[in-house]
Write a protein that holds these residues in place. Structure first.
Motif, PDB file in Angstrom:
ATOM      1  N   LEU A   1       7.918   8.088  -9.483  1.00  0.00           N
ATOM      2  CA  LEU A   1       6.605   7.449  -9.540  1.00  0.00           C
ATOM      3  C   LEU A   1       5.817   7.977 -10.740  1.00  0.00           C
ATOM      4  O   LEU A   1       6.089   9.072 -11.238  1.00  0.00           O
ATOM      5  CB  LEU A   1       5.812   7.711  -8.258  1.00  0.00           C
ATOM      6  CG  LEU A   1       6.299   7.030  -6.974  1.00  0.00           C
ATOM      7  CD1 LEU A   1       5.535   7.564  -5.777  1.00  0.00           C
ATOM      8  CD2 LEU A   1       6.177   5.521  -7.068  1.00  0.00           C
ATOM      9  N   ARG A   2       4.841   7.209 -11.136  1.00  0.00           N
ATOM     10  CA  ARG A   2       3.900   7.608 -12.172  1.00  0.00           C
ATOM     11  C   ARG A   2       2.503   7.180 -11.739  1.00  0.00           C
ATOM     12  O   ARG A   2       2.356   6.285 -10.896  1.00  0.00           O
ATOM     13  CB  ARG A   2       4.235   6.968 -13.512  1.00  0.00           C
ATOM     14  CG  ARG A   2       4.283   5.444 -13.485  1.00  0.00           C
ATOM     15  CD  ARG A   2       4.227   4.821 -14.853  1.00  0.00           C
ATOM     16  NE  ARG A   2       2.917   5.033 -15.471  1.00  0.00           N
ATOM     17  CZ  ARG A   2       2.557   4.502 -16.637  1.00  0.00           C
ATOM     18  NH1 ARG A   2       3.402   3.750 -17.314  1.00  0.00           N
ATOM     19  NH2 ARG A   2       1.363   4.721 -17.128  1.00  0.00           N
TER      20      ARG A   2
ATOM     21  N   GLN B   1      -0.779   5.159 -11.588  1.00  0.00           N
ATOM     22  CA  GLN B   1      -0.976   3.731 -11.843  1.00  0.00           C
ATOM     23  C   GLN B   1      -2.056   3.514 -12.893  1.00  0.00           C
ATOM     24  O   GLN B   1      -3.147   4.082 -12.817  1.00  0.00           O
ATOM     25  CB  GLN B   1      -1.388   3.055 -10.539  1.00  0.00           C
ATOM     26  CG  GLN B   1      -1.428   1.550 -10.559  1.00  0.00           C
ATOM     27  CD  GLN B   1      -1.828   1.001  -9.203  1.00  0.00           C
ATOM     28  OE1 GLN B   1      -3.003   0.971  -8.858  1.00  0.00           O
ATOM     29  NE2 GLN B   1      -0.849   0.610  -8.416  1.00  0.00           N
ATOM     30  N   GLY B   2      -1.727   2.722 -13.905  1.00  0.00           N
ATOM     31  CA  GLY B   2      -2.729   2.278 -14.862  1.00  0.00           C
ATOM     32  C   GLY B   2      -3.266   3.327 -15.801  1.00  0.00           C
ATOM     33  O   GLY B   2      -4.372   3.167 -16.334  1.00  0.00           O
TER      34      GLY B   2
ATOM     35  N   VAL C   1       3.000   5.135  -2.445  1.00  0.00           N
ATOM     36  CA  VAL C   1       2.543   3.819  -2.909  1.00  0.00           C
ATOM     37  C   VAL C   1       1.593   3.194  -1.894  1.00  0.00           C
ATOM     38  O   VAL C   1       0.666   2.464  -2.256  1.00  0.00           O
ATOM     39  CB  VAL C   1       3.755   2.900  -3.179  1.00  0.00           C
ATOM     40  CG1 VAL C   1       3.304   1.470  -3.460  1.00  0.00           C
ATOM     41  CG2 VAL C   1       4.563   3.424  -4.371  1.00  0.00           C
TER      42      VAL C   1
ATOM     43  N   TRP D   1      -0.237   4.905  -7.213  1.00  0.00           N
ATOM     44  CA  TRP D   1       1.091   5.229  -7.727  1.00  0.00           C
ATOM     45  C   TRP D   1       1.875   3.942  -7.974  1.00  0.00           C
ATOM     46  O   TRP D   1       1.697   2.941  -7.281  1.00  0.00           O
ATOM     47  CB  TRP D   1       1.857   6.082  -6.712  1.00  0.00           C
ATOM     48  CG  TRP D   1       1.234   7.394  -6.392  1.00  0.00           C
ATOM     49  CD1 TRP D   1       0.403   7.677  -5.336  1.00  0.00           C
ATOM     50  CD2 TRP D   1       1.383   8.616  -7.121  1.00  0.00           C
ATOM     51  NE1 TRP D   1       0.031   9.004  -5.364  1.00  0.00           N
ATOM     52  CE2 TRP D   1       0.615   9.601  -6.448  1.00  0.00           C
ATOM     53  CE3 TRP D   1       2.087   8.981  -8.266  1.00  0.00           C
ATOM     54  CZ2 TRP D   1       0.540  10.921  -6.883  1.00  0.00           C
ATOM     55  CZ3 TRP D   1       2.007  10.287  -8.708  1.00  0.00           C
ATOM     56  CH2 TRP D   1       1.250  11.246  -8.018  1.00  0.00           C
ATOM     57  N   CYS D   2       2.755   3.983  -8.945  1.00  0.00           N
ATOM     58  CA  CYS D   2       3.660   2.863  -9.186  1.00  0.00           C
ATOM     59  C   CYS D   2       4.975   3.403  -9.732  1.00  0.00           C
ATOM     60  O   CYS D   2       5.030   4.526 -10.242  1.00  0.00           O
ATOM     61  CB  CYS D   2       3.052   1.846 -10.156  1.00  0.00           C
ATOM     62  SG  CYS D   2       2.758   2.486 -11.816  1.00  0.00           S
TER      63      CYS D   2
END
Length: 381
Positions: free
Chosen positions: A211-212, A214-215, A341, A361-362
């Motif tokens: 995961l990283r 988000q945005g 997520v 998270w995405c």
């Protein structure tokens, strides 16, 4: 789809000498694939000129898609020329080794005879050694280590750890990554780390990036004291400070200086161990300039920032923190990802996300990871 996440390509008249000209308009990102794939075939050994004057941005996904198309053309003997990129796009091409495609702007050299190491050789010297043996996880308990983006997030990460323990029904010990600690030889099962720290674990211990944030991406500011009005170009020997040498912040900070016509290889660099200590050194007059994570800088108090001035800042949309897990935890991956997520779907999760200052998270795209690893390996091998 808005202009910010769209790309169009217009054919322009050639020069009658076997050159195909195209103007790219918009942003080259994850949505650019169909547009780039729709380019008509180019004859072998022709020349392609791409005008980037109306390109707003290129992120890591877009750079990966461009590279794929460039490699296809190169296999056909096609010459490729990129002209009129903005400063950030040009810098991305250079730091990823694609500077050879820039018209009239050769790539930054890998070796230079300077009194200080080049950007490349300096990061190489600080890179951890790969090939460490994988650690067997402690039975019944996982170790969660985080390299925080902002110090004020710490209490939120402890709450996140409790959140994970309850939902995964697993005992997890959390700790903040100590400054200067070598992760590749530590007891880590779950890791939230800076770009190069994560890449080191992926390469040395086969950690899985799952995961990283988000945005958001890791960006850098170059900072001086507010009462120091000297242009960097007029300082005989610039004293620069940052947290650590083998980091994306150090790499990008130096490239920002180089792109402004300053030879960062002539700077005397100091490494404080963490960003707050580096900032203190700047404010005490022990350094002339500081490279710092942009999110950390803009998270400082107004009073602290009033004592500094931003000389330059990046907007590359290239690198990012990563949440990784040890390969032994592969069977836990789906449940962990689903839990994180889904944090935005319950009240407690939303509050914790606010505390750790993340929108959510995405999953990182494989192309993003490939470009990040490419950058890391370029400066550590």
């Amino acid at each position: 789809m808005t202009l910010a996440d769209s790309l169009s390509i217009e054919a322009r008249p050639g020069d009658g000498e076997g050159t195909w000209r195209y103007a790219l308009i918009g942003s080259v990102d994850a949505h650019a694939g169909p547009t780039l794939n729709a380019l008509p075939p180019v004859p072998a050994y022709a020349r392609v000129s791409l005008d980037f004057q109306q390109v707003e941005r290129v992120n890591s996904m877009g750079l990966s898609l461009l590279l794929r198309r460039f490699e296809e053309w190169e296999r056909q003997g096609v010459q490729i020329e990129v002209e009129n990129p903005n400063r950030m796009v040009a810098m991305l091409f250079k730091i990823t080794g694609l500077g050879r495609f820039l018209k009239g702007d050769p790539p930054l050299p890998v070796q230079r005879e300077d009194p200080q190491p080049t950007v490349i050789s300096a990061v190489q010297a600080a890179a951890p050694t790969a090939g460490q043996a994988d650690r067997q996880p402690l039975p019944g308990k996982l170790n969660f280590v985080a390299s925080l983006q902002v110090g004020a997030q710490l209490s939120g990460w402890y709450l996140l750890n409790t959140y994970l323990q309850r939902r995964l029904r697993q005992a997890i010990h959390f700790e903040q990554l100590p400054a200067g600690h070598d992760l590749t030889d530590g007891a880590v099962d779950i890791l939230f780390a800076k770009p190069f720290e994560a890449c080191a674990m992926i390469r040395a211990r086969r950690f899985l990036p799952v995961l990283r944030p988000q945005g958001e991406a890791d960006e850098v500011v170059v900072v001086m004291r507010a009462d120091d009005h000297r242009p960097l170009a007029e300082i005989d020997t610039v004293q620069a400070v940052t947290a650590s040498q083998g980091s994306f912040v150090y790499l990008l900070g130096r490239f920002l200086c180089d792109e402004n016509g300053l030879a960062s290889a002539t700077f005397r660099h100091q490494f404080a161990g963490n960003e707050i200590k580096a900032l203190q050194m700047l404010l005490k007059g022990q350094a002339d300039v500081l490279y710092m994570l942009k999110k950390t800088y803009y998270g400082l108090s107004n009073l602290t920032r009033a004592n500094t001035r931003v000389v330059d800042e990046s907007d590359t949309q290239f690198a990012f923190h990563l949440l990784c897990i040890a390969p032994e935890l592969r069977e836990l991956q789906d449940e962990l990802v689903e839990t994180l997520v889904g944090m935005g779907e319950d009240e407690q999760g939303r509050e914790i996300l606010k505390d750790i200052q993340l929108a959510g998270w995405c999953a990182p795209h494989p192309e993003e990871l490939a470009m990040l690893q490419r950058l890391y390996e370029r400066y550590t091998e």
